[in-house]
Scaffold this motif. Structure first.
Motif, PDB file in Angstrom:
ATOM      1  N   ARG A 190     -13.762  16.633  59.712  1.00 15.14           N
ATOM      2  CA  ARG A 190     -13.420  15.544  60.629  1.00 15.14           C
ATOM      3  C   ARG A 190     -12.794  16.084  61.917  1.00 15.14           C
ATOM      4  O   ARG A 190     -13.044  15.577  63.011  1.00 15.14           O
ATOM      5  CB  ARG A 190     -12.445  14.585  59.950  1.00 15.14           C
ATOM      6  CG  ARG A 190     -12.089  13.349  60.785  1.00 15.14           C
ATOM      7  CD  ARG A 190     -11.037  12.498  60.102  1.00 15.14           C
ATOM      8  NE  ARG A 190     -11.466  12.088  58.788  1.00 15.14           N
ATOM      9  CZ  ARG A 190     -12.234  11.031  58.537  1.00 15.14           C
ATOM     10  NH1 ARG A 190     -12.669  10.280  59.549  1.00 15.14           N
ATOM     11  NH2 ARG A 190     -12.567  10.727  57.298  1.00 15.14           N
ATOM     12  N   SER A 191     -11.966  17.118  61.793  1.00 15.51           N
ATOM     13  CA  SER A 191     -11.258  17.674  62.943  1.00 15.51           C
ATOM     14  C   SER A 191     -11.040  19.166  62.705  1.00 15.51           C
ATOM     15  O   SER A 191     -11.533  19.724  61.725  1.00 15.51           O
ATOM     16  CB  SER A 191      -9.920  16.964  63.159  1.00 15.51           C
ATOM     17  OG  SER A 191      -9.085  17.135  62.020  1.00 15.51           O
ATOM     18  N   GLN A 192     -10.297  19.802  63.593  1.00 17.12           N
ATOM     19  CA  GLN A 192     -10.020  21.227  63.453  1.00 17.12           C
ATOM     20  C   GLN A 192      -8.719  21.466  62.683  1.00 17.12           C
ATOM     21  O   GLN A 192      -7.820  20.628  62.675  1.00 17.12           O
ATOM     22  CB  GLN A 192      -9.907  21.889  64.824  1.00 17.12           C
ATOM     23  CG  GLN A 192     -11.221  22.000  65.580  1.00 17.12           C
ATOM     24  CD  GLN A 192     -11.075  22.812  66.846  1.00 17.12           C
ATOM     25  OE1 GLN A 192     -10.036  22.824  67.491  1.00 17.12           O
ATOM     26  NE2 GLN A 192     -12.151  23.505  67.223  1.00 17.12           N
ATOM     27  N   ALA A 193      -8.648  22.629  62.057  1.00 12.74           N
ATOM     28  CA  ALA A 193      -7.411  23.082  61.402  1.00 12.74           C
ATOM     29  C   ALA A 193      -7.345  24.592  61.536  1.00 12.74           C
ATOM     30  O   ALA A 193      -8.373  25.279  61.414  1.00 12.74           O
ATOM     31  CB  ALA A 193      -7.378  22.668  59.939  1.00 12.74           C
ATOM     32  N   THR A 194      -6.149  25.121  61.795  1.00 18.74           N
ATOM     33  CA  THR A 194      -5.969  26.547  62.067  1.00 18.74           C
ATOM     34  C   THR A 194      -5.027  27.173  61.055  1.00 18.74           C
ATOM     35  O   THR A 194      -4.006  26.573  60.681  1.00 18.74           O
ATOM     36  CB  THR A 194      -5.412  26.776  63.488  1.00 18.74           C
ATOM     37  OG1 THR A 194      -6.345  26.251  64.442  1.00 18.74           O
ATOM     38  CG2 THR A 194      -5.191  28.254  63.771  1.00 18.74           C
ATOM     39  N   VAL A 195      -5.369  28.382  60.608  1.00 20.17           N
ATOM     40  CA  VAL A 195      -4.474  29.191  59.781  1.00 20.17           C
ATOM     41  C   VAL A 195      -4.240  30.519  60.490  1.00 20.17           C
ATOM     42  O   VAL A 195      -5.092  31.001  61.237  1.00 20.17           O
ATOM     43  CB  VAL A 195      -5.046  29.433  58.374  1.00 20.17           C
ATOM     44  CG1 VAL A 195      -5.253  28.123  57.631  1.00 20.17           C
ATOM     45  CG2 VAL A 195      -6.356  30.203  58.433  1.00 20.17           C
ATOM     46  N   THR A 196      -3.080  31.105  60.251  1.00 18.59           N
ATOM     47  CA  THR A 196      -2.708  32.373  60.874  1.00 18.59           C
ATOM     48  C   THR A 196      -2.226  33.335  59.801  1.00 18.59           C
ATOM     49  O   THR A 196      -1.437  32.970  58.929  1.00 18.59           O
ATOM     50  CB  THR A 196      -1.597  32.166  61.916  1.00 18.59           C
ATOM     51  OG1 THR A 196      -2.069  31.283  62.931  1.00 18.59           O
ATOM     52  CG2 THR A 196      -1.203  33.499  62.554  1.00 18.59           C
ATOM     53  N   GLY A 197      -2.738  34.563  59.855  1.00 16.47           N
ATOM     54  CA  GLY A 197      -2.323  35.575  58.900  1.00 16.47           C
ATOM     55  C   GLY A 197      -2.589  36.954  59.460  1.00 16.47           C
ATOM     56  O   GLY A 197      -2.632  37.142  60.678  1.00 16.47           O
ATOM     57  N   VAL A 198      -2.790  37.924  58.564  1.00 14.13           N
ATOM     58  CA  VAL A 198      -3.093  39.285  58.990  1.00 14.13           C
ATOM     59  C   VAL A 198      -4.406  39.723  58.376  1.00 14.13           C
ATOM     60  O   VAL A 198      -4.834  39.209  57.334  1.00 14.13           O
ATOM     61  CB  VAL A 198      -1.977  40.284  58.590  1.00 14.13           C
ATOM     62  CG1 VAL A 198      -0.654  39.897  59.220  1.00 14.13           C
ATOM     63  CG2 VAL A 198      -1.851  40.380  57.071  1.00 14.13           C
ATOM     64  N   GLY A 199      -5.080  40.669  59.023  1.00  9.90           N
ATOM     65  CA  GLY A 199      -6.275  41.275  58.457  1.00  9.90           C
ATOM     66  C   GLY A 199      -5.893  42.258  57.362  1.00  9.90           C
ATOM     67  O   GLY A 199      -4.978  43.054  57.540  1.00  9.90           O
ATOM     68  N   VAL A 200      -6.578  42.197  56.242  1.00 11.34           N
ATOM     69  CA  VAL A 200      -6.192  43.042  55.114  1.00 11.34           C
ATOM     70  C   VAL A 200      -6.379  44.520  55.415  1.00 11.34           C
ATOM     71  O   VAL A 200      -5.629  45.363  54.900  1.00 11.34           O
ATOM     72  CB  VAL A 200      -6.968  42.639  53.839  1.00 11.34           C
ATOM     73  CG1 VAL A 200      -8.449  42.972  53.971  1.00 11.34           C
ATOM     74  CG2 VAL A 200      -6.373  43.296  52.605  1.00 11.34           C
ATOM     75  N   HIS A 201      -7.341  44.877  56.267  1.00  8.38           N
ATOM     76  CA  HIS A 201      -7.567  46.287  56.570  1.00  8.38           C
ATOM     77  C   HIS A 201      -6.817  46.736  57.822  1.00  8.38           C
ATOM     78  O   HIS A 201      -6.210  47.806  57.839  1.00  8.38           O
ATOM     79  CB  HIS A 201      -9.058  46.583  56.710  1.00  8.38           C
ATOM     80  CG  HIS A 201      -9.785  46.500  55.403  1.00  8.38           C
ATOM     81  ND1 HIS A 201      -9.442  47.260  54.319  1.00  8.38           N
ATOM     82  CD2 HIS A 201     -10.824  45.728  55.003  1.00  8.38           C
ATOM     83  CE1 HIS A 201     -10.227  46.984  53.310  1.00  8.38           C
ATOM     84  NE2 HIS A 201     -11.086  46.047  53.698  1.00  8.38           N
ATOM     85  N   SER A 202      -6.813  45.906  58.868  1.00  5.32           N
ATOM     86  CA  SER A 202      -6.136  46.308  60.105  1.00  5.32           C
ATOM     87  C   SER A 202      -4.638  46.071  60.052  1.00  5.32           C
ATOM     88  O   SER A 202      -3.864  46.770  60.717  1.00  5.32           O
ATOM     89  CB  SER A 202      -6.713  45.527  61.289  1.00  5.32           C
ATOM     90  OG  SER A 202      -6.374  44.146  61.181  1.00  5.32           O
ATOM     91  N   GLY A 203      -4.215  45.071  59.300  1.00  4.15           N
ATOM     92  CA  GLY A 203      -2.806  44.705  59.287  1.00  4.15           C
ATOM     93  C   GLY A 203      -2.380  43.949  60.527  1.00  4.15           C
ATOM     94  O   GLY A 203      -1.196  43.648  60.701  1.00  4.15           O
TER      95      GLY A 203
END
Length: 319
Positions: free
Chosen positions: A10-23
């Motif tokens: 229906r709309s946008q949703a954002t998550v923020t984290g880290v890359g498992v390989h790059s960190g």
């Protein structure tokens, strides 16, 4: 929401984290897409224009440590399997996935954060019939002592997965899973990626897994589980393998109607079986909601077909 129609967000949703390989930190945004779009990754944050890629089997360029998608210009996005599993598992047909780094964020090592983002965005029905890839005959791939196959199945999509690790704490585990949004959310979405401490140390020394930690991985040594909070499921390792299967096979481009069996599998085996299926035009067909005959060699099941009964839409040569 009617299962015989395509869906999007229906709309946008954002998550923020880290890359498992790059960190390194990375943002991922899920958003709506038109009918028949499938899953489209958009890599932002590059010099010049953004790059788009369709999430399908032909876009896979590596499967060693994760499923990596790319094109003639090189890798575009790595570790795509968990967000793809969340979309397919929750019954989303069409979505845009914007990522501002080279990896999908690992989050807690499972698909739970992506499921939460999908629920935040909401799922809406579109005015087009849902299409499926129906497996018509068995296909198989063998890589060393790893074996995988797709078979006809009368009950939607089922995964029967077996793992067998030399590490005695993990050992042999078997899990059978019938896919639906409810079962995915309850039984598979929270299962985290896992590994052994000596493997993690070797990856670190090679410059990989720099973002891996006890916050996003289940880690074992030779005698015990090292995560102080324990497991989310007693058989969390094999359930995570099922999660990976759902994500890797989402690269078929449409939901699968079939039974997937694997022994000692991983991303490479999942992709090999999917390639074997798609390479044989007699092994599958595209179908829509309606009425269909059962394929030869189907497997009886006590569950209803996902999305209702289906009918032929067109053959693989024009898909």
């Amino acid at each position: 929401m009617k299962l015989n129609r395509q869906t999007t967000l229906r709309s946008q949703a954002t998550v923020t984290g880290v890359g498992v390989h790059s960190g390194l930190p990375v943002n991922l945004t899920l958003g709506p897409a038109p009918v028949d779009a499938g899953f489209i990754f958009v890599r932002t944050g590059l010099d010049g224009a953004d790059r788009e890629i369709q999430a399908n089997a032909s876009a896979v360029i590596a499967t060693d440590f994760a499923t990596v998608l790319g094109d003639c210009e090189g890798p575009l996005v790595s570790t795509a399997e968990h967000v793809l599993a969340a979309l397919r598992g929750m019954g989303v047909d069409n979505a845009v996935i914007e990522v501002d780094g080279p990896e999908v964020p690992i989050m807690d090592g499972s698909a739970a954060a992506f499921v939460a983002a999908i629920e935040q965005a909401g799922i809406v029905t579109q005015q087009a019939a849902r299409r499926f890839i129906q497996v018509l005959k068995p296909v198989k791939a063998v890589i060393g002592d790893s074996v995988g196959e797709l078979r006809p199945f009368a009950g939607g999509f089922r995964a029967e997965v077996e793992i067998d690790f030399a590490n005695p704490v993990i050992g042999r585990q078997v899990y059978n899973f019938d896919l639906s949004p409810e079962s995915f959310r309850r039984d598979v979405a929270r299962a985290r990626t896992f590994g052994c401490m000596n493997d993690v140390a070797r990856l670190w020394s090679a410059g990989f897994a720099l973002g891996a930690s006890f916050e996003n991985s289940v880690v074992f040594d030779d005698t015990r589980l090292l995560n102080t909070e324990g497991l989310r499921y007693s058989d969390e390792c094999v359930r995570h393998k099922v999660l990976d299967v759902v994500g890797d096979l989402a690269l078929a481009g449409l939901p699968l109607l079939g039974l997937y069996r694997s022994v000692r599998g991983g991303h490479k085996l999942n992709h090999a079986v999917l390639k074997a299926l798609l390479a044989d035009p007699s092994a599958w067909r595209v179908v829509e909601s309606g009425t269909a005959r059962r394929p030869r060699g189907y497997v009886e099941a006590g569950v209803g077909m996902v999305g209702g009964i289906v009918s032929p839409a067109y053959g693989p040569d024009v898909s």
